[in-house]
Motif scaffolding. Structure first.
Motif, PDB file in Angstrom:
ATOM      1  N   GLY A   1      61.139  18.965 -75.715  1.00  0.00           N
ATOM      2  CA  GLY A   1      61.761  20.257 -75.455  1.00  0.00           C
ATOM      3  C   GLY A   1      62.932  20.188 -74.488  1.00  0.00           C
ATOM      4  O   GLY A   1      63.306  19.112 -74.004  1.00  0.00           O
ATOM      5  N   GLY A   2      63.501  21.329 -74.192  1.00  0.00           N
ATOM      6  CA  GLY A   2      64.701  21.396 -73.368  1.00  0.00           C
ATOM      7  C   GLY A   2      64.410  21.626 -71.893  1.00  0.00           C
ATOM      8  O   GLY A   2      63.293  21.996 -71.520  1.00  0.00           O
ATOM      9  N   PRO A   3      65.420  21.405 -71.035  1.00  0.00           N
ATOM     10  CA  PRO A   3      65.228  21.575 -69.587  1.00  0.00           C
ATOM     11  C   PRO A   3      65.033  23.029 -69.203  1.00  0.00           C
ATOM     12  O   PRO A   3      65.465  23.938 -69.905  1.00  0.00           O
ATOM     13  CB  PRO A   3      66.531  21.042 -69.004  1.00  0.00           C
ATOM     14  N   TYR A   4      64.401  23.232 -68.093  1.00  0.00           N
ATOM     15  CA  TYR A   4      64.170  24.568 -67.541  1.00  0.00           C
ATOM     16  C   TYR A   4      64.812  24.577 -66.167  1.00  0.00           C
ATOM     17  O   TYR A   4      64.340  23.912 -65.244  1.00  0.00           O
ATOM     18  CB  TYR A   4      62.665  24.812 -67.453  1.00  0.00           C
TER      19      TYR A   4
ATOM     20  N   GLY B   1      56.582  16.343 -75.835  1.00  0.00           N
ATOM     21  CA  GLY B   1      56.845  16.317 -74.409  1.00  0.00           C
ATOM     22  C   GLY B   1      57.869  17.349 -74.006  1.00  0.00           C
ATOM     23  O   GLY B   1      58.463  18.026 -74.847  1.00  0.00           O
ATOM     24  N   SER B   2      58.065  17.456 -72.687  1.00  0.00           N
ATOM     25  CA  SER B   2      59.017  18.422 -72.141  1.00  0.00           C
ATOM     26  C   SER B   2      59.978  17.716 -71.196  1.00  0.00           C
ATOM     27  O   SER B   2      59.665  16.678 -70.612  1.00  0.00           O
ATOM     28  CB  SER B   2      58.266  19.531 -71.391  1.00  0.00           C
ATOM     29  N   TRP B   3      61.105  18.336 -71.038  1.00  0.00           N
ATOM     30  CA  TRP B   3      62.159  17.820 -70.177  1.00  0.00           C
ATOM     31  C   TRP B   3      61.834  18.205 -68.738  1.00  0.00           C
ATOM     32  O   TRP B   3      61.443  19.336 -68.471  1.00  0.00           O
ATOM     33  CB  TRP B   3      63.468  18.470 -70.619  1.00  0.00           C
ATOM     34  N   SER B   4      62.010  17.272 -67.818  1.00  0.00           N
ATOM     35  CA  SER B   4      61.792  17.560 -66.406  1.00  0.00           C
ATOM     36  C   SER B   4      63.056  17.267 -65.618  1.00  0.00           C
ATOM     37  O   SER B   4      63.745  16.273 -65.871  1.00  0.00           O
ATOM     38  CB  SER B   4      60.642  16.708 -65.874  1.00  0.00           C
TER      39      SER B   4
END
Lengths: 346, 346, 346
Positions: free
Chosen positions: A214-217, A249-252
């Motif tokens: 996924g994309g950054p938050y 996964g997700s962006w950190s």
């Protein structure tokens, strides 16, 4: 090949501090749940234009010493843009240098702002050329692309098919550039959620054995009644939404985000307990001989069963790599059941 | 080429009144925020079957006198349907007549109920033939299509690619026909929102430099406690949802809707103030030399920055065409900052 | 060809009871609203591995006696999986046996877990071979596929185009396998809703004259304050969501679900009353001569009108097949108006 990618943590490879590699160093030294599955030293938007050269030097300098001890994978993000030949020229140089100098310490490169399929193939070709030139085996260096342009989304199916038999290993969403390119707007505090795109990303990744991230938050902090604090609720909601549709996964952008995303992309203790219990109950009921057992009010057929097994298998994979994480997340007795329960259907 | 299309206002080209061109006349005379960016004299569903001929006469009669003074673009909607040769035959005649009689006063034609790519190409061919026959330059007359059939949605990517190098300039959503064709239903007062379609429409338009416009909102009035009044909340929510995913404009059926859609598709005063402030803060912080500045708790990289600049550039475009609108919408001091702030990244 | 498919009720074709055909028998005997439009004797996941042979025998045994009296269609689900040659081999045998033994009593076969287009064509070929071998006319036996793999979703447009001129009649969603394959998760009690997929399924079905059917809802029962009861709210919400985006029918696992889905996929009494009233009001207003009549605050053009007519036509179709259902659902006077109102536009 990548088997866990719960977290994709970008770290600017050079910042204007005494130690310009400060963030890179601290990411390479991260431990426990703060250690990302993928560390992404960022030569692109996270690094200021006047520090690009130093950023590349920092990566070349730090990896030989620290990469082997780092438990995750290392995927530098280079410069690239389908609509900017200057960016692509810098990207080509960065890829060459990375492969030449630290090719044995990286798992692949992350290529941002790709356009249609032809542009993705161009980027893959640059990696292939560098592999050949510096004596690496074919496909030794992987590639991930950031899907953040209308062109890449339009060609997502074709790009993903290309990924099924090429060095392309992962699709990462880039919502900020994507929203800007489409002219999307934040109104009443709400941004577009791009739910359709996330579904497609998850589907095409699964159809072609790619990883989907996924994309950054970027709302790292929030303020209330005069106090500014880490926006842990906002990020957790963001990650949960991505996990629900099957992103791996997700962006950190930050160690606390890495901790949360690593946690959320592994089963909760309740989930694991529930699914282990359902598998156990199913295995008992199976002796009765019917394929449609009801466990706790839910019909269990082979498809449902596979969902329960997915939970258990994810835990087994993480346990193999990070026994400290599974040890911290689950009671000993539950973990033991998860590692030993019979997950066969027939 | 179209550079603003915040509003796509259809006006029946003939109605059963003493002045059958009543709605057309009032739209051509509209002023300020009630003036649509695109005025769409409607020869199709908005005009009764027995008034089609008079509708075409009204358009041919009014445009020569009023089109030049009208600040927006003029795009008549003709009859057409992928599954109805009779409608296409009428559409061909209408296109011929419009190009012959008022070709220099229209920006293009709007073609509804198109089917798959071949049908869109057929419609484009009709316009091309009329251009040649009546001595217009190639592509002098644009074309917009209404995406309101399952076939057009199925071929959306191919139709949009065709638009990247043809007279096709715009994609407009037609939810009423679309819902009817798919058999969608209103249940518990809720209609399908077609969020996936809107994302795809915005994406394919952006990928091929087309304009994307949302669908009409027909709940013009609402009733409460015995009083019927303009449904301004319902329409504003509708337009905001479209703006969020990057549609360039919204469909209007009524002058009050035009006022609202023109307003919503331009940045609010708060948005403009925020983004101008963030650009200014970024430009100051940039001297520090890092590419990842934090402004008000938000990481600002090149992608984030582009979002802020989009806001400012939209305002600059509107200001050029409608200084009365920007003058009314923003404080002088803020507008001045928006027109002068440095929007360069490097 | 199928003209109603409000309900797709699977029944395990063999269960470990004294009468192993218990569920099949009771489904074949169902009456009134509990009678599904499609009955799907399940040889796949609903039947235990060790009862597959008996399941096929039950179908072959029961259909000759009961199929003719059954008012709906009969579509057995066979075994199949794009990634499991063993399952396909069993499916081929099951299709052969069904066509040979009860080919005149079934409307088609349901093929689960199909992959890309080539796999769908393979399954269609198996049916074609059986038709030829056992003397059936070409396309006498229909085919429905369950869309529940990433590969099938990726090829959905191509598979549906194939359906436009082949025995493929229906697309059915399989969310459980689909979620498992994509790695989707239930978090905070929420599962992914796959709203984008449902839109695409409805669109591609409509574009190619196929039937679209939603996925099963397995939370059959719910518990509150110590009492476990039928989860009628959960299922009704599920079915309404599917009906809203234009799916023709919903999957049922249980007679009460069949009752609810049959009801929801037919217009409510209020909807029918409203749409009949709007058609009647429109027909009166039409004499005024304008194509844009306002009825109860809503603009009515040809597209809007078509929505109202859809409602009435669905009721007419159900009334022809199940006069008991329409008799129960609507007041006599309203039904009479629905059956007689003038639904022509011009």
């Amino acid at each position: 090949m990548t088997d866990i990618a719960r977290t994709f943590q970008t770290a600017p490879a050079a910042v204007p501090r005494d130690n310009t590699a400060k963030y890179l160093d601290s990411a390479l030294d991260s431990e426990g749940f703060a250690c990302p599955d993928w560390l992404v030293p960022d030569l692109e938007d996270g690094t200021a234009p006047d520090m690009k050269a130093e950023a590349l030097e920092n990566v070349v300098d730090r990896l030989p010493e620290h990469a082997d001890a780092f438990p995750g994978e290392i995927w530098p993000r280079v410069q690239w843009a389908y609509d900017d030949e200057g960016a692509r020229e810098q990207g080509r140089e960065e890829i060459r240098t990375l492969v030449e100098e630290v090719g044995e310490h990286i798992d692949g490169v992350v290529v941002p702002k790709v356009g249609r399929l032809a542009d993705v193939k161009d980027a893959a070709g640059v990696v292939a050329d560098a592999e050949r030139e510096f004596g690496f085996a074919d496909d030794a260096i992987g590639m991930a692309v950031i899907v953040e342009t209308a062109a890449a989304k339009s060609d997502l199916r074709e790009i993903s098919l290309f990924g099924s038999n090429s060095r392309l290993d992962a699709l990462v969403f880039g919502p900020v550039d994507y929203t800007a390119e489409l002219g999307g707007r934040e109104l009443d505090g709400e941004r577009p959620e791009w739910g359709g795109l996330l579904e497609d990303l998850s589907n095409e990744a699964s159809a072609n054995d790619l990883v989907a991230i996924g994309g950054p938050y970027d709302r790292l902090f929030t303020e209330r009644a005069g106090v500014t604090f880490y926006n842990g609720d906002g990020y957790a909601d963001h990650v949960e939404r991505e996990a629900r549709v099957g992103l791996d996964g997700s962006w950190s952008l930050y160690p606390k985000q890495t901790i949360q995303a690593n946690r959320i992309h592994m089963p909760t203790s309740d989930e694991l307990a529930r699914d282990v219990r359902k598998i156990e109950a199913f295995q008992e009921a199976k002796s009765g001989g019917t394929g449609a057992v009801t466990v706790e009010g839910q019909m269990v057929d082979e498809a449902t069963f596979k969902n329960f097994v997915n939970t258990v298998e994810t835990v087994r994979t993480i346990d193999e790599r990070h026994p400290d994480q599974t040890g911290e997340a689950y009671e000993d007795e539950l973990l033991e059941r998860a590692l030993t329960v019979d997950t066969t259907w027939e």
